[in-house]
Design a protein around this motif. Structure first.
Motif, mmCIF file in Angstrom:
data_model
loop_
_atom_site.group_PDB
_atom_site.id
_atom_site.type_symbol
_atom_site.label_atom_id
_atom_site.label_comp_id
_atom_site.label_asym_id
_atom_site.label_seq_id
_atom_site.Cartn_x
_atom_site.Cartn_y
_atom_site.Cartn_z
ATOM 1 N N ARG A 277 17.290 31.570 3.278
ATOM 2 C CA ARG A 277 17.456 30.227 2.717
ATOM 3 C C ARG A 277 18.652 30.154 1.762
ATOM 4 O O ARG A 277 19.372 29.157 1.732
ATOM 5 N N LYS A 278 18.869 31.233 1.017
ATOM 6 C CA LYS A 278 20.024 31.269 0.117
ATOM 7 C C LYS A 278 21.334 31.181 0.896
ATOM 8 O O LYS A 278 22.239 30.424 0.532
ATOM 9 N N LEU A 279 21.426 31.961 1.968
ATOM 10 C CA LEU A 279 22.702 31.996 2.690
ATOM 11 C C LEU A 279 22.945 30.701 3.469
ATOM 12 O O LEU A 279 24.088 30.240 3.576
ATOM 13 N N VAL A 280 21.883 30.089 4.001
ATOM 14 C CA VAL A 280 22.052 28.824 4.715
ATOM 15 C C VAL A 280 22.483 27.718 3.765
ATOM 16 O O VAL A 280 23.142 26.752 4.175
ATOM 17 N N ALA A 281 22.171 27.866 2.489
ATOM 18 C CA ALA A 281 22.530 26.845 1.493
ATOM 19 C C ALA A 281 23.964 26.964 0.999
ATOM 20 O O ALA A 281 24.469 26.048 0.341
ATOM 21 N N THR A 282 24.659 28.069 1.321
ATOM 22 C CA THR A 282 26.024 28.240 0.829
ATOM 23 C C THR A 282 27.001 27.377 1.631
ATOM 24 O O THR A 282 26.813 27.145 2.827
ATOM 25 N N ASP A 283 28.043 26.919 0.965
ATOM 26 C CA ASP A 283 29.049 26.085 1.631
ATOM 27 C C ASP A 283 29.724 26.827 2.776
ATOM 28 O O ASP A 283 30.026 26.235 3.819
ATOM 29 N N GLU A 284 29.953 28.126 2.591
ATOM 30 C CA GLU A 284 30.622 28.919 3.630
ATOM 31 C C GLU A 284 29.806 28.962 4.915
ATOM 32 O O GLU A 284 30.336 28.736 6.011
ATOM 33 N N VAL A 285 28.505 29.235 4.779
ATOM 34 C CA VAL A 285 27.657 29.326 5.973
ATOM 35 C C VAL A 285 27.452 27.950 6.595
ATOM 36 O O VAL A 285 27.453 27.804 7.820
ATOM 37 N N LYS A 286 27.311 26.936 5.759
ATOM 38 C CA LYS A 286 27.205 25.574 6.296
ATOM 39 C C LYS A 286 28.411 25.237 7.163
ATOM 40 O O LYS A 286 28.280 24.686 8.262
ATOM 41 N N GLN A 287 29.598 25.592 6.653
ATOM 42 C CA GLN A 287 30.827 25.321 7.397
ATOM 43 C C GLN A 287 30.871 26.112 8.697
ATOM 44 O O GLN A 287 31.267 25.594 9.755
ATOM 45 N N ARG A 288 30.449 27.381 8.646
ATOM 46 C CA ARG A 288 30.436 28.214 9.854
ATOM 47 C C ARG A 288 29.491 27.638 10.907
ATOM 48 O O ARG A 288 29.815 27.589 12.098
ATOM 49 N N ILE A 289 28.326 27.182 10.448
ATOM 50 C CA ILE A 289 27.360 26.596 11.374
ATOM 51 C C ILE A 289 27.925 25.317 11.984
ATOM 52 O O ILE A 289 27.786 25.082 13.188
ATOM 53 N N ALA A 298 17.348 24.908 6.945
ATOM 54 C CA ALA A 298 16.595 25.985 6.297
ATOM 55 C C ALA A 298 15.111 25.641 6.250
ATOM 56 O O ALA A 298 14.727 24.476 6.316
ATOM 57 N N SER A 299 14.275 26.683 6.126
ATOM 58 C CA SER A 299 12.829 26.443 6.040
ATOM 59 C C SER A 299 12.130 27.662 5.465
ATOM 60 O O SER A 299 12.690 28.763 5.414
ATOM 61 N N THR A 300 10.889 27.477 5.077
ATOM 62 C CA THR A 300 10.007 28.585 4.718
ATOM 63 C C THR A 300 9.400 29.143 6.004
ATOM 64 O O THR A 300 9.476 28.510 7.066
#
Length: 327
Positions: A277-289, A298-300
């Motif tokens: 969840r932390k990494l999906v919330a980062t701007d870098e990963v969002k941009q990559r996705i 993201a989810s639990t």
């Protein structure tokens, strides 16, 4: 009690104590070695792309290498079975998506696994809409045009998709059912063949995920008629949805997430979920996705489990309604 029996009893008690405490210790120290993230498809596809985004950043977060391993075959069933049968220790994970987790169990008669029972969901990563793509020469400009053409000449319109059971194929079947049209769905063995025939004008339209088509869309060699998500896709904000084109509630979006074999200690699942969840919330990963054709999601673990059940009911129900089977 004789000495030899007392000694044997003490050894058994100590062994039992270690057997109970070992998993807890392993969970608290996790990870102490590299982790394998299995992609149940060959390299180069959408699932593989998502896995490599996750693996790179999860390696940094966990201070251990996360290695992507492609185990293609059987429409994703080979790699999925491999992870389901792996040791539940957190060192073998699956990059799953709607096709492998929610469609295949209903489609493949010999799958012999129940994803809802044999996996521990860790968390969602992204969603990816399917798009209705057209060759520039195709006369229809909207979904309404496509429906009219199909109704004017029942059975005459060919729609290309990747193999039976994939997101593109199921989106085409859903469209056929919801719109009430008689069209010929032409499944290809993979994404590349259908894209080649679409570019060549051998099929006028096709349902498929966007990443393999984005370059040709930007070059004007392909046209996007609509996307199957409820909201417009972030990379193509000017392209309408099927909902906007007169099919209210039409939704054929693929969900991507990470899973572990059932029985994986909760401490490990929770640790992986937090980092995911932390990494999906980062701007870098969002941009990559985004660049891979998806939107972050993201989810639990509990939310992902509910999502799997909901998607299985939706797509599994459609598979059964249509009588689709793969031996």
């Amino acid at each position: 009690m004789p000495m030899r029996f007392r000694a044997a009893f003490m050894l058994a008690a100590v062994a039992a104590l270690f057997a109970v405490s070992a998993p807890a210790a392993a969970a608290s120290d996790y990870p102490v070695r590299s982790i394998t993230l299995v992609v149940p498809y060959p390299a180069g596809g959408g699932v593989d792309s998502m896995a490599r985004v996750v693996a790179l950043k999860l390696s940094d977060a966990l201070k251990q290498q996360v290695v992507v391993e492609n185990r293609g075959g059987g429409g994703g069933t080979v790699g999925t079975k491999f992870v389901a049968r792996a040791a539940p220790d957190g060192y073998t994970l699956l990059l799953g998506h709607t096709g492998t987790i929610s469609i295949n169990p209903a489609l493949y008669t010999n799958l012999a696994i129940d994803p809802e029972k044999e996996f521990a969901p860790i968390g969602l990563v992204a969603s990816m809409p399917v798009a209705l793509l057209a060759h520039p020469s195709f006369e229809g400009k909207t979904v309404a045009d496509l429906i009219k053409l199909a109704k004017d000449k029942p059975g005459a319109l060919n729609i290309g998709t990747s193999a039976m059971g994939t997101g593109g194929y199921m989106a085409a079947e859903l469209f056929k059912t919801v719109a009430g049209v008689d069209v010929a769905i032409i499944p290809y063995k993979g994404t590349a063949p259908v894209m080649n025939d679409l570019l060549g004008g051998h099929v006028p339209v096709a349902f498929g995920v966007l990443p393999p088509a984005l370059g040709n869309i930007q070059a004007g060699k392909l046209r996007v008629v609509a996307v199957t998500s409820k909201k417009r896709f972030s990379l193509l904000p000017d392209v309408p949805t099927f909902d906007e084109n007169g099919l209210p509630g039409f939704d054929a979006v693929l969900h991507y997430g990470v899973l572990a074999p059932a029985g994986t200690p909760k401490e490990i699942v929770d640790k992986l979920s937090v980092e995911l969840r932390k990494l999906v919330a980062t701007d870098e990963v969002k941009q990559r996705i985004h660049m891979e054709g998806g939107d972050p999601l993201a989810s639990t673990p509990e939310e992902y489990a509910a999502d799997i059940a909901s998607e299985a009911q939706k797509w599994g129900g459609l598979v059964k309604k249509l009588g689709l089977k793969v031996e």
